[in-house]
Design a protein around this motif. Structure first.
Motif, PDB file in Angstrom:
ATOM      1  N   PRO A  71      47.304  36.352  40.558  1.00 51.53           N
ATOM      2  CA  PRO A  71      47.606  35.646  39.435  1.00 51.53           C
ATOM      3  C   PRO A  71      46.485  35.034  38.855  1.00 51.53           C
ATOM      4  CG  PRO A  71      49.124  34.795  41.183  1.00 51.53           C
ATOM      5  CD  PRO A  71      48.009  35.676  41.950  1.00 51.53           C
ATOM      6  N   PHE A  72      46.400  35.242  37.407  1.00 50.16           N
ATOM      7  CA  PHE A  72      45.136  34.691  36.744  1.00 50.16           C
ATOM      8  C   PHE A  72      44.757  33.104  37.288  1.00 50.16           C
ATOM      9  CE2 PHE A  72      42.875  32.801  33.229  1.00 50.16           C
ATOM     10  CZ  PHE A  72      42.216  33.895  32.830  1.00 50.16           C
ATOM     11  N   LEU A  73      45.698  32.345  37.496  1.00 52.28           N
ATOM     12  CA  LEU A  73      45.413  31.054  37.899  1.00 52.28           C
ATOM     13  C   LEU A  73      44.757  31.019  39.381  1.00 52.28           C
ATOM     14  CD1 LEU A  73      45.669  28.048  37.576  1.00 52.28           C
ATOM     15  CD2 LEU A  73      47.914  28.086  38.598  1.00 52.28           C
ATOM     16  N   GLU A  74      44.882  31.916  40.121  1.00 49.96           N
ATOM     17  CA  GLU A  74      44.139  32.102  41.423  1.00 49.96           C
ATOM     18  C   GLU A  74      42.809  32.388  41.093  1.00 49.96           C
ATOM     19  OE1 GLU A  74      44.175  34.486  45.502  1.00 49.96           O
ATOM     20  OE2 GLU A  74      45.865  34.272  44.720  1.00 49.96           O
ATOM     21  N   TRP A  75      42.490  33.295  40.334  1.00 45.88           N
ATOM     22  CA  TRP A  75      40.997  33.600  39.834  1.00 45.88           C
ATOM     23  C   TRP A  75      40.305  32.410  39.152  1.00 45.88           C
ATOM     24  CZ3 TRP A  75      39.388  37.647  41.825  1.00 45.88           C
ATOM     25  CH2 TRP A  75      40.025  38.737  42.005  1.00 45.88           C
TER      26      TRP A  75
ATOM     27  N   PHE B 118      37.775  42.117  32.432  1.00 46.78           N
ATOM     28  CA  PHE B 118      37.050  40.935  32.317  1.00 46.78           C
ATOM     29  C   PHE B 118      36.880  40.301  33.920  1.00 46.78           C
ATOM     30  CE2 PHE B 118      36.401  36.084  32.114  1.00 46.78           C
ATOM     31  CZ  PHE B 118      35.346  36.448  30.915  1.00 46.78           C
ATOM     32  N   VAL B 119      38.047  40.273  34.704  1.00 43.29           N
ATOM     33  CA  VAL B 119      37.932  39.910  35.998  1.00 43.29           C
ATOM     34  C   VAL B 119      37.046  40.832  36.881  1.00 43.29           C
ATOM     35  CG1 VAL B 119      39.210  39.317  38.097  1.00 43.29           C
ATOM     36  CG2 VAL B 119      39.711  38.357  35.935  1.00 43.29           C
ATOM     37  N   GLU B 120      37.393  42.229  36.776  1.00 41.22           N
ATOM     38  CA  GLU B 120      36.521  43.124  37.296  1.00 41.22           C
ATOM     39  C   GLU B 120      35.330  43.056  37.094  1.00 41.22           C
ATOM     40  OE1 GLU B 120      37.897  44.712  39.738  1.00 41.22           O
ATOM     41  OE2 GLU B 120      40.212  45.089  39.538  1.00 41.22           O
ATOM     42  N   GLN B 121      34.883  42.988  35.929  1.00 43.96           N
ATOM     43  CA  GLN B 121      33.441  43.232  35.410  1.00 43.96           C
ATOM     44  C   GLN B 121      32.706  41.598  35.848  1.00 43.96           C
ATOM     45  OE1 GLN B 121      33.566  43.523  31.261  1.00 43.96           O
ATOM     46  NE2 GLN B 121      34.265  45.246  31.435  1.00 43.96           N
TER      47      GLN B 121
ATOM     48  N   ALA C  70      31.451  39.008  40.926  1.00 41.51           N
ATOM     49  CA  ALA C  70      30.729  38.432  41.816  1.00 41.51           C
ATOM     50  C   ALA C  70      30.797  36.723  41.531  1.00 41.51           C
ATOM     51  CB  ALA C  70      29.290  38.693  41.534  1.00 41.51           C
ATOM     52  N   ARG C  71      31.393  36.403  40.481  1.00 41.10           N
ATOM     53  CA  ARG C  71      31.841  34.961  40.182  1.00 41.10           C
ATOM     54  C   ARG C  71      32.699  34.385  40.882  1.00 41.10           C
ATOM     55  NH1 ARG C  71      28.315  34.086  35.334  1.00 41.10           N
ATOM     56  NH2 ARG C  71      27.870  36.091  34.550  1.00 41.10           N
TER      57      ARG C  71
END
Length: 246
Positions: A39-43, A236-239, A242-243
Motif C-alpha cells: 500500500p502507498f501508505l506503507e511506503w 517513482f517508488v521503484e526509482q 534506497a529511500r
C-alpha cells in the motif's frame, strides 16, 4: 541542542476520500492503493522509518478499518504504528489535533505528513531549524519547476513563512504538506473544527507573532491525488527504493 528524529512523533494524515481517483480504488482508501507490491501508505511509513522516526500515528477516516487491519497484521519494522480514526471530517489540522489528543503523547516535536504523498526531504535539516528557540515550527517546502497544481509559499528574507499564495504556473516553492511543530506550539492551535493548516492555523499563528520557518528543499516529490500522478507512483517508488527502510 539539536532535535533528534527519534524524539519526534509523526502523524500521517490518511483520512481523505480521494474523490478524484475514487473510480480507481475499488473500495479501499486512497492511501492504501497498491504500489510496487505494498500500500502507498506503507511506503510513507517506511520512508519515515528510514530517517529515524520511531513512532507514527495514522490519522484515518474513510474506510479506517482497512488501514488499521493492514498495519496490525503487517507492521513496519522499527516503527510503533497506531491508528486513530476521525468520527467525522475534521480538516487537515483537525485530524492532526484529534490524533495528538487521543495518542497521549507529548514529544518535543510532531511531524505532520500526508498519507497520499511522498517527499524525500532530509528531515534533519528541518530539525536543525528548531535549534533556534525562537522558531516555533518548520514548514517543509519543495522547489518545483511548475507550481500550477499547487499553492506556493510566501517566504521572507530570513526564511520565515509569510503566507500561502494561490496556484500559479512557473517555478515556485510549494507546500509539501510536511510540518515539524513544537509540542508547545500545537497547544496554541485554534479550537474550532473543522480546521485547516493552510487557511486557518498557520495564518492565525503568524498573525499572533509566532515564527514559522520554511525549510526549502530540492527533493523528489509525488502526490497521488490525480489519475495521472497515481499512474506515476509505481516507477517513482521503484526509482527511489534506497529511500525506504527494508
Amino acid at each position: 541542542m539539536s532535535l533528534k528524529l527519534s524524539q519526534v512523533v509523526a502523524v500521517v494524515l490518511a483520512g481523505g476520500f480521494g474523490t478524484r481517483v475514487a473510480h480507481l480504488l475499488a473500495g479501499i482508501p486512497k492511501p492504501m492503493v497498491p504500489v510496487a507490491g505494498k500500500p502507498f501508505l506503507e511506503w510513507v511509513v517506511r520512508c519515515l522509518a528510514r530517517q529515524g522516526i520511531r513512532k507514527a500515528i495514522l490519522s484515518t477516516g474513510h474506510l479506517a478499518d482497512v488501514v488499521e487491519q493492514h498495519f496490525l497484521t503487517q507492521p513496519v519494522s522499527g516503527v510503533v504504528t497506531r491508528c486513530v480514526a476521525e468520527t467525522r471530517p475534521l480538516g487537515t489540522a483537525g485530524g492532526f489535533l484529534n490524533a495528538v489528543h487521543l495518542s497521549g503523547e507529548t514529544p518535543e516535536a510532531w511531524l505532520v505528513v500526508n498519507g497520499d504523498s511522498l517527499v524525500f526531504a532530509d528531515l534533519t535539516l528541518a530539525a536543525a531549524e528548531l535549534s533556534n528557540p525562537a522558531v516555533a515550527g518548520v514548514i517543509i517546502g519543495c522547489a518545483v519547476a511548475d507550481a500550477s497544481r499547487y499553492g506556493t509559499l510566501a517566504i521572507g528574507p530570513d526564511a520565515e513563512l509569510r503566507g500561502f499564495t494561490e496556484k500559479r504556473p512557473g517555478r515556485g516553492v510549494i507546500n509539501a504538506g510536511m510540518y515539524l511543530l513544537r509540542d508547545s506550539l500545537v497547544r496554541q492551535f485554534p479550537g474550532t473544527l473543522p480546521l485547516s493548516f493552510e487557511h486557518e492555523v498557520f495564518p492565525q499563528l503568524i498573525a499572533g507573532g509566532l515564527l514559522l520557518n520554511v525549510c526549502a528543499v530540492d527533493a523528489p516529490f509525488l502526490d497521488i491525488g490525480t489519475p495521472e500522478s497515481l499512474r506515476q507512483a509505481e516507477s517513482f517508488v521503484e526509482q527511489n527504493r534506497a529511500r525506504f527502510c527494508d
